[in-house]
Design a protein around this motif. Sequence first.
Motif, mmCIF file in Angstrom:
data_model
loop_
_atom_site.group_PDB
_atom_site.id
_atom_site.type_symbol
_atom_site.label_atom_id
_atom_site.label_comp_id
_atom_site.label_asym_id
_atom_site.label_seq_id
_atom_site.Cartn_x
_atom_site.Cartn_y
_atom_site.Cartn_z
ATOM 1 N N TYR A 3 0.077 -12.866 7.089
ATOM 2 C CA TYR A 3 0.098 -11.677 6.266
ATOM 3 C C TYR A 3 1.353 -10.864 6.537
ATOM 4 O O TYR A 3 1.998 -11.004 7.570
ATOM 5 C CB TYR A 3 -1.141 -10.810 6.526
ATOM 6 C CG TYR A 3 -1.140 -10.192 7.892
ATOM 7 C CD1 TYR A 3 -0.590 -8.928 8.086
ATOM 8 C CD2 TYR A 3 -1.645 -10.866 8.991
ATOM 9 C CE1 TYR A 3 -0.547 -8.364 9.347
ATOM 10 C CE2 TYR A 3 -1.609 -10.298 10.254
ATOM 11 C CZ TYR A 3 -1.064 -9.059 10.421
ATOM 12 O OH TYR A 3 -1.007 -8.496 11.659
ATOM 13 N N LYS A 4 1.644 -10.024 5.565
ATOM 14 C CA LYS A 4 2.667 -9.007 5.770
ATOM 15 C C LYS A 4 2.262 -7.779 4.977
ATOM 16 O O LYS A 4 1.546 -7.866 3.984
ATOM 17 C CB LYS A 4 4.065 -9.507 5.423
ATOM 18 C CG LYS A 4 4.419 -9.587 3.986
ATOM 19 C CD LYS A 4 5.890 -10.029 3.844
ATOM 20 C CE LYS A 4 6.344 -9.937 2.424
ATOM 21 N NZ LYS A 4 7.717 -10.357 2.239
ATOM 22 N N ILE A 5 2.713 -6.649 5.466
ATOM 23 C CA ILE A 5 2.399 -5.367 4.851
ATOM 24 C C ILE A 5 3.680 -4.727 4.381
ATOM 25 O O ILE A 5 4.661 -4.658 5.123
ATOM 26 C CB ILE A 5 1.699 -4.425 5.856
ATOM 27 C CG1 ILE A 5 0.384 -5.029 6.338
ATOM 28 C CG2 ILE A 5 1.480 -3.045 5.238
ATOM 29 C CD1 ILE A 5 -0.231 -4.298 7.517
ATOM 30 N N GLU A 6 3.668 -4.249 3.165
ATOM 31 C CA GLU A 6 4.781 -3.456 2.651
ATOM 32 C C GLU A 6 4.231 -2.066 2.342
ATOM 33 O O GLU A 6 3.302 -1.925 1.534
ATOM 34 C CB GLU A 6 5.368 -4.074 1.378
ATOM 35 C CG GLU A 6 6.519 -3.291 0.804
ATOM 36 C CD GLU A 6 7.065 -3.867 -0.483
ATOM 37 O OE1 GLU A 6 7.861 -3.166 -1.139
ATOM 38 O OE2 GLU A 6 6.701 -4.994 -0.845
ATOM 39 N N LYS A 7 4.764 -1.079 3.022
ATOM 40 C CA LYS A 7 4.330 0.293 2.785
ATOM 41 C C LYS A 7 5.224 0.883 1.706
ATOM 42 O O LYS A 7 6.437 0.957 1.852
ATOM 43 C CB LYS A 7 4.414 1.116 4.069
ATOM 44 C CG LYS A 7 3.773 2.471 3.945
ATOM 45 C CD LYS A 7 3.686 3.144 5.303
ATOM 46 C CE LYS A 7 3.122 4.533 5.171
ATOM 47 N NZ LYS A 7 3.106 5.231 6.461
ATOM 48 N N LEU A 8 4.588 1.244 0.604
ATOM 49 C CA LEU A 8 5.322 1.798 -0.533
ATOM 50 C C LEU A 8 5.520 3.297 -0.340
ATOM 51 O O LEU A 8 4.672 3.974 0.239
ATOM 52 C CB LEU A 8 4.553 1.540 -1.837
ATOM 53 C CG LEU A 8 4.221 0.075 -2.139
ATOM 54 C CD1 LEU A 8 3.325 -0.003 -3.364
ATOM 55 C CD2 LEU A 8 5.493 -0.726 -2.338
ATOM 56 N N GLN A 9 6.623 3.806 -0.861
ATOM 57 C CA GLN A 9 6.908 5.214 -0.792
ATOM 58 C C GLN A 9 6.427 5.862 -2.085
ATOM 59 O O GLN A 9 6.560 5.294 -3.166
ATOM 60 C CB GLN A 9 8.419 5.461 -0.624
ATOM 61 C CG GLN A 9 8.999 4.830 0.629
ATOM 62 C CD GLN A 9 8.356 5.348 1.892
ATOM 63 O OE1 GLN A 9 8.075 6.537 2.022
ATOM 64 N NE2 GLN A 9 8.105 4.458 2.825
ATOM 65 N N LYS A 10 5.876 7.064 -1.974
ATOM 66 C CA LYS A 10 5.434 7.785 -3.150
ATOM 67 C C LYS A 10 6.622 8.094 -4.046
ATOM 68 O O LYS A 10 7.674 8.464 -3.570
ATOM 69 C CB LYS A 10 4.727 9.087 -2.771
ATOM 70 C CG LYS A 10 3.364 8.854 -2.202
ATOM 71 C CD LYS A 10 2.621 10.160 -2.102
ATOM 72 C CE LYS A 10 1.201 9.864 -1.653
ATOM 73 N NZ LYS A 10 0.353 11.026 -1.739
ATOM 74 N N VAL A 37 0.832 -1.194 0.000
ATOM 75 C CA VAL A 37 0.000 0.000 0.000
ATOM 76 C C VAL A 37 0.871 1.248 0.000
ATOM 77 O O VAL A 37 1.893 1.300 0.673
ATOM 78 C CB VAL A 37 -0.978 -0.002 1.202
ATOM 79 C CG1 VAL A 37 -0.233 -0.021 2.522
ATOM 80 C CG2 VAL A 37 -1.952 1.156 1.147
ATOM 81 N N GLU A 38 0.466 2.217 -0.788
ATOM 82 C CA GLU A 38 1.125 3.523 -0.803
ATOM 83 C C GLU A 38 0.171 4.500 -0.125
ATOM 84 O O GLU A 38 -0.922 4.759 -0.635
ATOM 85 C CB GLU A 38 1.411 3.959 -2.235
ATOM 86 C CG GLU A 38 2.192 5.245 -2.363
ATOM 87 C CD GLU A 38 2.492 5.574 -3.817
ATOM 88 O OE1 GLU A 38 1.847 6.504 -4.345
ATOM 89 O OE2 GLU A 38 3.356 4.892 -4.401
ATOM 90 N N SER A 39 0.593 4.985 1.032
ATOM 91 C CA SER A 39 -0.269 5.866 1.819
ATOM 92 C C SER A 39 0.583 6.660 2.799
ATOM 93 O O SER A 39 1.648 6.220 3.208
ATOM 94 C CB SER A 39 -1.289 5.026 2.599
ATOM 95 O OG SER A 39 -2.067 5.843 3.438
ATOM 96 N N GLU A 40 0.055 7.813 3.174
ATOM 97 C CA GLU A 40 0.708 8.603 4.202
ATOM 98 C C GLU A 40 0.201 8.237 5.592
ATOM 99 O O GLU A 40 0.651 8.789 6.599
ATOM 100 C CB GLU A 40 0.527 10.091 3.915
ATOM 101 C CG GLU A 40 1.270 10.516 2.647
ATOM 102 C CD GLU A 40 1.167 11.997 2.362
ATOM 103 O OE1 GLU A 40 0.705 12.754 3.231
ATOM 104 O OE2 GLU A 40 1.563 12.387 1.251
#
Length: 137
Positions: A129-136, A94-97
């Motif tokens: 599960y795992k979460i990868e936080k995407l950078q803008k 997910v890409e989010s602030e």
Amino acid sequence: MKATTTWTQGTASVITDNRGHETIIDLPEAKGGQDLGPTAFELCLMSYSGCVNTIFNIVAKKMRFDFTALEVDTTGIQKDGAPTFTDVEVELRVESEASDEKIESCLQKTLKMCPVGVLFHQAGVNTTYKIEKLQKA
């Protein structure tokens, strides 16, 4: 809710939801099909991925946070020759602030609400599960 499957040729069939949407299922060539679409088993895993994506979107809106990109990978595992999935790994990108905690909370709520995931859980399928936080960019 009703689904209807109609054989078309070889091992291929068309499935309709009786609301005007349809998809083709088939077997891969290696298993005697023509590979015209996913297998029913693959479609089951695809449904889990799609369900998590859809419900995450709904929950994120209720939690009042935005994202600019969202991808969900589901990997089905069949341990010890099991005829169905024993484990499913969910990877959310997910890409989010939003904060990591907010994204984690959203995913936890999503996994509890996702009807396909609930079916998997009731069938005894272990989900990690795992979460990868995407950078803008």
